[in-house]
Design a protein around this motif. Structure first.
Motif, PDB file in Angstrom:
ATOM      1  N   LYS A 170       4.965   7.907  -4.640  1.00  0.00           N
ATOM      2  CA  LYS A 170       6.456   8.267  -3.686  1.00  0.00           C
ATOM      3  C   LYS A 170       7.589   7.705  -2.995  1.00  0.00           C
ATOM      4  O   LYS A 170       8.438   7.903  -2.995  1.00  0.00           O
ATOM      5  CB  LYS A 170       5.987   9.845  -3.217  1.00  0.00           C
ATOM      6  CG  LYS A 170       6.710  10.764  -2.518  1.00  0.00           C
ATOM      7  CD  LYS A 170       6.271  11.994  -2.196  1.00  0.00           C
ATOM      8  CE  LYS A 170       7.210  13.247  -1.536  1.00  0.00           C
ATOM      9  NZ  LYS A 170       6.774  14.218  -1.464  1.00  0.00           N
ATOM     10  N   GLU A 171       6.111   7.059  -2.244  1.00  0.00           N
ATOM     11  CA  GLU A 171       7.581   6.311  -1.362  1.00  0.00           C
ATOM     12  C   GLU A 171       7.831   4.783  -1.792  1.00  0.00           C
ATOM     13  O   GLU A 171       9.360   4.595  -1.632  1.00  0.00           O
ATOM     14  CB  GLU A 171       6.678   5.233  -0.329  1.00  0.00           C
ATOM     15  CG  GLU A 171       6.133   6.971   1.400  1.00  0.00           C
ATOM     16  CD  GLU A 171       5.040   5.735   1.523  1.00  0.00           C
ATOM     17  OE1 GLU A 171       4.781   6.453   2.787  1.00  0.00           O
ATOM     18  OE2 GLU A 171       3.992   5.244   1.578  1.00  0.00           O
TER      19      GLU A 171
ATOM     20  N   THR B 200       0.668  -1.213   0.223  1.00  0.00           N
ATOM     21  CA  THR B 200       0.242   0.120  -0.198  1.00  0.00           C
ATOM     22  C   THR B 200       1.385   1.402   0.504  1.00  0.00           C
ATOM     23  O   THR B 200       0.614   2.629   0.234  1.00  0.00           O
ATOM     24  CB  THR B 200      -0.961   0.011   1.145  1.00  0.00           C
ATOM     25  OG1 THR B 200       0.033  -0.140   2.430  1.00  0.00           O
ATOM     26  CG2 THR B 200      -1.718  -0.478   0.938  1.00  0.00           C
ATOM     27  N   LYS B 201       2.199   1.350  -0.042  1.00  0.00           N
ATOM     28  CA  LYS B 201       3.193   1.919  -0.237  1.00  0.00           C
ATOM     29  C   LYS B 201       2.438   3.137  -1.440  1.00  0.00           C
ATOM     30  O   LYS B 201       2.244   2.701  -2.539  1.00  0.00           O
ATOM     31  CB  LYS B 201       4.541   2.268  -0.817  1.00  0.00           C
ATOM     32  CG  LYS B 201       5.253   1.030   0.591  1.00  0.00           C
ATOM     33  CD  LYS B 201       6.912   0.793  -0.017  1.00  0.00           C
ATOM     34  CE  LYS B 201       7.146   0.211   1.537  1.00  0.00           C
ATOM     35  NZ  LYS B 201       7.398   0.551   2.229  1.00  0.00           N
ATOM     36  N   SER B 202       2.846   4.680  -1.219  1.00  0.00           N
ATOM     37  CA  SER B 202       1.287   5.193  -2.174  1.00  0.00           C
ATOM     38  C   SER B 202       3.496   5.553  -3.317  1.00  0.00           C
ATOM     39  O   SER B 202       4.655   4.733  -3.224  1.00  0.00           O
ATOM     40  CB  SER B 202       2.383   7.070  -1.724  1.00  0.00           C
ATOM     41  OG  SER B 202       3.269   7.065  -1.268  1.00  0.00           O
TER      42      SER B 202
END
Length: 307
Positions: free
Chosen positions: A252-253, A248-250
């Motif tokens: 950007k992440e 579920t990391k964005s």
């Protein structure tokens, strides 16, 4: 539900460096049974030989169905999960690539495609089963007998070399004409897997290998058919796809995790390599019809093509 991070399962501590067992419906009934139905990755190779029944996996976003008489290799780092199984019989083995000799490891890495699922002939099934049965018997010897590790390593090397030959037969792969080129390409591939977060240019790898950039590019192109830059991008964008699909990391992440300080550059590069934006990729229904095409794949069907 997606997890923030993809679990890494390490090979259980064992003095032999290999775990092998006959496969049956009950082989899932362990403390880790729930884990294998969730997306995860290993730090070791896994080999599955199915001589009866069916198993469906998801491996790096592809749906892969094993049928009777098939063999599947899952590489270290590939994200996968078990989807279903029915009336199964066969063998399952996990092993550290450090246990096999360098030539076997390089050949296995070079010749097997991104997803190695092969339909076997009856004689090949019997041959591999005999090797695996012998391996299993060696691991069951207690107390440890003289030369047990050496015997185990010899049998494991035999399995790996035979699997490489099966991959070549199924994909019509031929031996590179220059063994030195093959060794350099294999070394480059291994370095890319270890250093792609901090090093994304061929020049960095050429320096590590004490080669000129032009020579490295020429050798990699001759051995694999692809440029060094392409190999690096495939490794990085493959991991980006896994994180987009299974965490579920964005965006950007994910860019930061993969070593990109400028996430906008990462988005542009992902679009160039993968043909769509990271957001669009995450929303894509990744179910494919590969599982319905039989069990023999072409490596080019399972690779991200440059646009």
């Amino acid at each position: 539900m997606k997890k923030e991070r993809i679990n890494l399962i390490e090979l259980s501590a064992t003095p032999l460096g290999v775990l092998i067992a006959p496969m049956c419906a009950s082989f899932m009934q362990t403390d880790a049974a729930s884990e294998i139905f969730n997306a995860h990755r290993h730090d070791y190779y896994s080999l599955f030989l199915l001589d009866r029944g069916s198993i469906t996996y998801e491996v790096d976003v592809q749906y892969v169905k094993m049928a009777t008489g098939s063999l599947l290799i899952i590489r270290p780092g590939q994200v996968h999960r078990l989807l279903s199984l029915s009336d199964i019989s066969g063998w399952v083995m996990s092993f550290d690539s450090k246990l096999i000799d360098q030539l076997a490891a390089a050949a296995l890495e070079r010749e097997s495609p991104s997803i190695s699922l092969i339909t076997l002939k009856d004689e090949d099934i019997s041959f591999v089963k005999d090797l695996l049965n012998s391996l299993w018997k060696v691991t069951q010897q207690t107390p440890q007998v003289d030369f047990q590790p050496q015997l185990l390593q010899a049998l494991l090397n035999a399995v790996c070399y035979h699997v490489v030959n099966l991959c070549r037969q199924s994909l019509l792969v031929t031996e590179p004409s220059n063994s030195r080129q093959a060794q350099i390409a294999a070394q480059f591939s291994a370095l890319v897997k270890s250093h792609n977060i901090k090093n994304k240019r061929p020049a960095g790898y050429a320096a590590m290998m004490n080669l000129s950039v032009s020579y490295l590019n020429d050798v990699v192109k001759a051995a694999t058919g692809y440029s060094a830059t392409y190999i690096i991008q495939q490794q990085v964008m493959g991991e980006a796809q896994r994180l987009l699909r299974y965490s579920t990391k964005s965006v950007k992440e994910i860019a930061f995790v993969l070593g990109y300080q400028d996430h906008r550059y990462f988005i542009r590069l992902f679009g160039k390599v993968c043909g769509m934006s990271p957001v669009a990729y995450r929303k894509t229904d990744h179910k494919s019809d590969y599982a319905n095409r039989g069990t023999q794949f072409n490596a080019d069907q399972l690779i991200i093509h440059e646009k």
